[in-house]
Scaffold this motif. Structure first.
Motif, PDB file in Angstrom:
ATOM      1  N   GLU A   1       0.832  -1.203   0.000  1.00  0.00           N
ATOM      2  CA  GLU A   1       0.000   0.000   0.000  1.00  0.00           C
ATOM      3  C   GLU A   1       0.869   1.257   0.000  1.00  0.00           C
ATOM      4  O   GLU A   1       0.593   2.223  -0.733  1.00  0.00           O
ATOM      5  CB  GLU A   1      -0.914  -0.006   1.223  1.00  0.00           C
ATOM      6  CG  GLU A   1      -1.849   1.195   1.296  1.00  0.00           C
ATOM      7  CD  GLU A   1      -2.757   1.158   2.510  1.00  0.00           C
ATOM      8  OE1 GLU A   1      -3.466   2.162   2.752  1.00  0.00           O
ATOM      9  OE2 GLU A   1      -2.762   0.133   3.226  1.00  0.00           O
ATOM     10  N   ALA A   2       1.942   1.242   0.805  1.00  0.00           N
ATOM     11  CA  ALA A   2       2.828   2.407   0.868  1.00  0.00           C
ATOM     12  C   ALA A   2       3.578   2.605  -0.448  1.00  0.00           C
ATOM     13  O   ALA A   2       3.761   3.737  -0.908  1.00  0.00           O
ATOM     14  CB  ALA A   2       3.818   2.236   2.018  1.00  0.00           C
ATOM     15  N   LEU A   3       4.009   1.515  -1.069  1.00  0.00           N
ATOM     16  CA  LEU A   3       4.712   1.612  -2.349  1.00  0.00           C
ATOM     17  C   LEU A   3       3.806   2.194  -3.430  1.00  0.00           C
ATOM     18  O   LEU A   3       4.195   3.095  -4.183  1.00  0.00           O
ATOM     19  CB  LEU A   3       5.211   0.229  -2.784  1.00  0.00           C
ATOM     20  CG  LEU A   3       6.427  -0.324  -2.047  1.00  0.00           C
ATOM     21  CD1 LEU A   3       6.610  -1.805  -2.356  1.00  0.00           C
ATOM     22  CD2 LEU A   3       7.689   0.451  -2.423  1.00  0.00           C
ATOM     23  N   GLU A   4       2.595   1.679  -3.506  1.00  0.00           N
ATOM     24  CA  GLU A   4       1.661   2.163  -4.530  1.00  0.00           C
ATOM     25  C   GLU A   4       1.287   3.616  -4.281  1.00  0.00           C
ATOM     26  O   GLU A   4       1.141   4.401  -5.225  1.00  0.00           O
ATOM     27  CB  GLU A   4       0.435   1.261  -4.574  1.00  0.00           C
ATOM     28  CG  GLU A   4       0.758  -0.140  -5.106  1.00  0.00           C
ATOM     29  CD  GLU A   4      -0.426  -1.087  -5.066  1.00  0.00           C
ATOM     30  OE1 GLU A   4      -1.381  -0.814  -4.283  1.00  0.00           O
ATOM     31  OE2 GLU A   4      -0.397  -2.098  -5.802  1.00  0.00           O
TER      32      GLU A   4
ATOM     33  N   GLY B   1       3.797   5.860  -5.731  1.00  0.00           N
ATOM     34  CA  GLY B   1       3.914   5.868  -7.183  1.00  0.00           C
ATOM     35  C   GLY B   1       4.583   4.657  -7.793  1.00  0.00           C
ATOM     36  O   GLY B   1       4.828   4.632  -9.012  1.00  0.00           O
ATOM     37  N   TYR B   2       4.859   3.642  -6.987  1.00  0.00           N
ATOM     38  CA  TYR B   2       5.457   2.422  -7.520  1.00  0.00           C
ATOM     39  C   TYR B   2       4.369   1.500  -8.072  1.00  0.00           C
ATOM     40  O   TYR B   2       3.220   1.539  -7.623  1.00  0.00           O
ATOM     41  CB  TYR B   2       6.223   1.679  -6.426  1.00  0.00           C
ATOM     42  CG  TYR B   2       7.527   2.329  -6.033  1.00  0.00           C
ATOM     43  CD1 TYR B   2       8.725   1.975  -6.641  1.00  0.00           C
ATOM     44  CD2 TYR B   2       7.562   3.314  -5.038  1.00  0.00           C
ATOM     45  CE1 TYR B   2       9.918   2.576  -6.279  1.00  0.00           C
ATOM     46  CE2 TYR B   2       8.762   3.927  -4.669  1.00  0.00           C
ATOM     47  CZ  TYR B   2       9.930   3.542  -5.302  1.00  0.00           C
ATOM     48  OH  TYR B   2      11.111   4.149  -4.948  1.00  0.00           O
TER      49      TYR B   2
ATOM     50  N   ILE C   1       8.306   4.155 -12.643  1.00  0.00           N
ATOM     51  CA  ILE C   1       8.683   4.557 -13.988  1.00  0.00           C
ATOM     52  C   ILE C   1       9.254   5.972 -14.016  1.00  0.00           C
ATOM     53  O   ILE C   1      10.249   6.250 -14.690  1.00  0.00           O
ATOM     54  CB  ILE C   1       7.476   4.449 -14.939  1.00  0.00           C
ATOM     55  CG1 ILE C   1       7.072   2.982 -15.107  1.00  0.00           C
ATOM     56  CG2 ILE C   1       7.794   5.056 -16.293  1.00  0.00           C
ATOM     57  CD1 ILE C   1       8.148   2.110 -15.708  1.00  0.00           C
ATOM     58  N   GLU C   2       8.641   6.880 -13.272  1.00  0.00           N
ATOM     59  CA  GLU C   2       9.085   8.278 -13.300  1.00  0.00           C
ATOM     60  C   GLU C   2      10.498   8.427 -12.741  1.00  0.00           C
ATOM     61  O   GLU C   2      11.195   9.385 -13.068  1.00  0.00           O
ATOM     62  CB  GLU C   2       8.123   9.164 -12.505  1.00  0.00           C
ATOM     63  CG  GLU C   2       6.739   9.291 -13.116  1.00  0.00           C
ATOM     64  CD  GLU C   2       5.845   8.101 -12.812  1.00  0.00           C
ATOM     65  OE1 GLU C   2       6.314   7.175 -12.094  1.00  0.00           O
ATOM     66  OE2 GLU C   2       4.705   8.080 -13.295  1.00  0.00           O
ATOM     67  N   ASP C   3      10.922   7.505 -11.883  1.00  0.00           N
ATOM     68  CA  ASP C   3      12.269   7.538 -11.304  1.00  0.00           C
ATOM     69  C   ASP C   3      12.935   6.178 -11.474  1.00  0.00           C
ATOM     70  O   ASP C   3      13.522   5.641 -10.532  1.00  0.00           O
ATOM     71  CB  ASP C   3      12.198   7.907  -9.816  1.00  0.00           C
ATOM     72  CG  ASP C   3      11.615   9.286  -9.588  1.00  0.00           C
ATOM     73  OD1 ASP C   3      12.116  10.244 -10.192  1.00  0.00           O
ATOM     74  OD2 ASP C   3      10.654   9.390  -8.803  1.00  0.00           O
ATOM     75  N   PHE C   4      12.846   5.637 -12.667  1.00  0.00           N
ATOM     76  CA  PHE C   4      13.344   4.280 -12.897  1.00  0.00           C
ATOM     77  C   PHE C   4      14.849   4.196 -12.686  1.00  0.00           C
ATOM     78  O   PHE C   4      15.353   3.294 -12.017  1.00  0.00           O
ATOM     79  CB  PHE C   4      12.979   3.827 -14.307  1.00  0.00           C
ATOM     80  CG  PHE C   4      13.369   2.406 -14.608  1.00  0.00           C
ATOM     81  CD1 PHE C   4      12.684   1.351 -14.038  1.00  0.00           C
ATOM     82  CD2 PHE C   4      14.433   2.134 -15.461  1.00  0.00           C
ATOM     83  CE1 PHE C   4      13.043   0.029 -14.305  1.00  0.00           C
ATOM     84  CE2 PHE C   4      14.802   0.824 -15.737  1.00  0.00           C
ATOM     85  CZ  PHE C   4      14.106  -0.227 -15.160  1.00  0.00           C
ATOM     86  N   PHE C   5      15.578   5.143 -13.256  1.00  0.00           N
ATOM     87  CA  PHE C   5      17.031   5.167 -13.084  1.00  0.00           C
ATOM     88  C   PHE C   5      17.392   5.997 -11.858  1.00  0.00           C
ATOM     89  O   PHE C   5      16.773   7.026 -11.592  1.00  0.00           O
ATOM     90  CB  PHE C   5      17.709   5.749 -14.325  1.00  0.00           C
ATOM     91  CG  PHE C   5      17.587   4.873 -15.547  1.00  0.00           C
ATOM     92  CD1 PHE C   5      18.220   3.647 -15.597  1.00  0.00           C
ATOM     93  CD2 PHE C   5      16.836   5.288 -16.631  1.00  0.00           C
ATOM     94  CE1 PHE C   5      18.108   2.835 -16.721  1.00  0.00           C
ATOM     95  CE2 PHE C   5      16.721   4.492 -17.751  1.00  0.00           C
ATOM     96  CZ  PHE C   5      17.362   3.262 -17.802  1.00  0.00           C
ATOM     97  N   LEU C   6      18.381   5.539 -11.130  1.00  0.00           N
ATOM     98  CA  LEU C   6      18.798   6.233  -9.923  1.00  0.00           C
ATOM     99  C   LEU C   6      19.527   7.521 -10.284  1.00  0.00           C
ATOM    100  O   LEU C   6      20.519   7.510 -11.026  1.00  0.00           O
ATOM    101  CB  LEU C   6      19.708   5.336  -9.089  1.00  0.00           C
ATOM    102  CG  LEU C   6      20.092   5.836  -7.702  1.00  0.00           C
ATOM    103  CD1 LEU C   6      18.851   6.012  -6.838  1.00  0.00           C
ATOM    104  CD2 LEU C   6      21.057   4.853  -7.038  1.00  0.00           C
ATOM    105  N   SER C   7      19.024   8.615  -9.768  1.00  0.00           N
ATOM    106  CA  SER C   7      19.606   9.917 -10.060  1.00  0.00           C
ATOM    107  C   SER C   7      21.077   9.954  -9.645  1.00  0.00           C
ATOM    108  O   SER C   7      21.431   9.539  -8.542  1.00  0.00           O
ATOM    109  CB  SER C   7      18.835  11.014  -9.312  1.00  0.00           C
ATOM    110  OG  SER C   7      19.420  12.279  -9.526  1.00  0.00           O
TER     111      SER C   7
END
Length: 256
Positions: A62-65, A68-69, A129-135
């Motif tokens: 629930e927290a992940l979703e 935004g995951y 998806i919006e943060d798929f790659f680690l900044s």
């Protein structure tokens, strides 16, 4: 078989209480047989359970979703499984770099023996998806990228207990490619767009190429290529010290 399976102790008690007309044992209590709906099932068969899929707790999911995951389920398939299913696979091993030739699965099988039989994890996983790659993971060697993912994992666990972040493996990348679009078809285009500029996922899967110049010193890196309407896995490998603005770490969230 459901995930809520009979334990060995429960099954033994059940079999011990069976009548002669239903179950039989020898004098040593072995070779127990269960007759159900006309089928003969051995105790060994009943106890030979398939490994369960590791899942997030309800609270963690629930927290992940909420953050935004999206949650997916990887089931232990290998790259060979996908080849057998006819999934597209694009390759460009080092010996073909000068020609620019994109090779076939048969060359991959010969050049990277063993990689096709490594299974993905059997687990629910989460990606954003919006943060798929680690900044900040671009232009970093593998060792630094691993440390960055570990630091990200520690930070994430403070907000979402029961999860951790890990580096992707080659078979997990393959599983994501063909699991995500099926699970979230309306978001598939967004998923593939992450790689349109040539970005590639650095993995922790060591390659063992037959070429001695590349054996035991390289790790697989993965991109996705399109062939007509089909997307395929694009596999290559580099030394862990190689850096590039297109060679990135992508954290995979899994149950802790």
């Amino acid at each position: 078989m459901s995930r809520k399976e009979t334990s060995e102790a429960d099954l033994s008690r059940f079999l011990a209480g069976m009548t002669d007309g239903i179950g039989q044992t020898d004098n040593e209590g072995e070779n127990v047989t269960l007759y159900s709906l006309g089928k003969q099932v051995s105790e060994e068969t009943l106890l030979n359970k398939e490994p369960e899929i590791k899942i997030f707790t309800d609270e963690a999911r629930e927290a992940l979703e909420k953050a935004g995951y999206v949650v997916l389920e990887l089931t232990g398939k290998t790259i060979q499984d996908y080849i057998d299913d006819g999934k597209p696979l694009f390759l460009n091993p080092p010996k073909y770099w000068d020609t620019g030739t994109v090779t076939t699965p048969s060359i991959f099988l010969n050049y990277y023996p063993g990689l096709t039989t490594i299974p993905s994890r059997k687990s629910q996983v989460a990606i954003k998806i919006e943060d798929f790659f680690l900044s900040g993971s671009d232009n970093q060697p593998l060792e630094k990228q691993e440390k960055m993912v570990d630091e990200f994992s520690e930070s994430l666990k403070k907000y979402i207990p029961g999860v951790k972040a890990i580096m992707l493996t080659l078979p997990d990348c393959a599983a994501l490619l063909w699991t995500y679009p099926k699970t979230y078809p309306k978001d598939a285009k967004l998923f593939y767009s992450l790689f349109e500029n040539g970005a590639r996922i650095r993995t922790t899967t060591k390659t063992e190429a037959i070429d001695s110049d590349f054996a035991d010193t390289n790790f697989a890196e993965v991109g996705y290529m399109k062939d007509g309407e089909n997307y395929g896995l694009d596999i290559n490998h580099f030394k862990p010290s190689v850096i590039s603005d297109l060679l990135l770490a992508a954290p995979l969230i899994v149950p802790a």
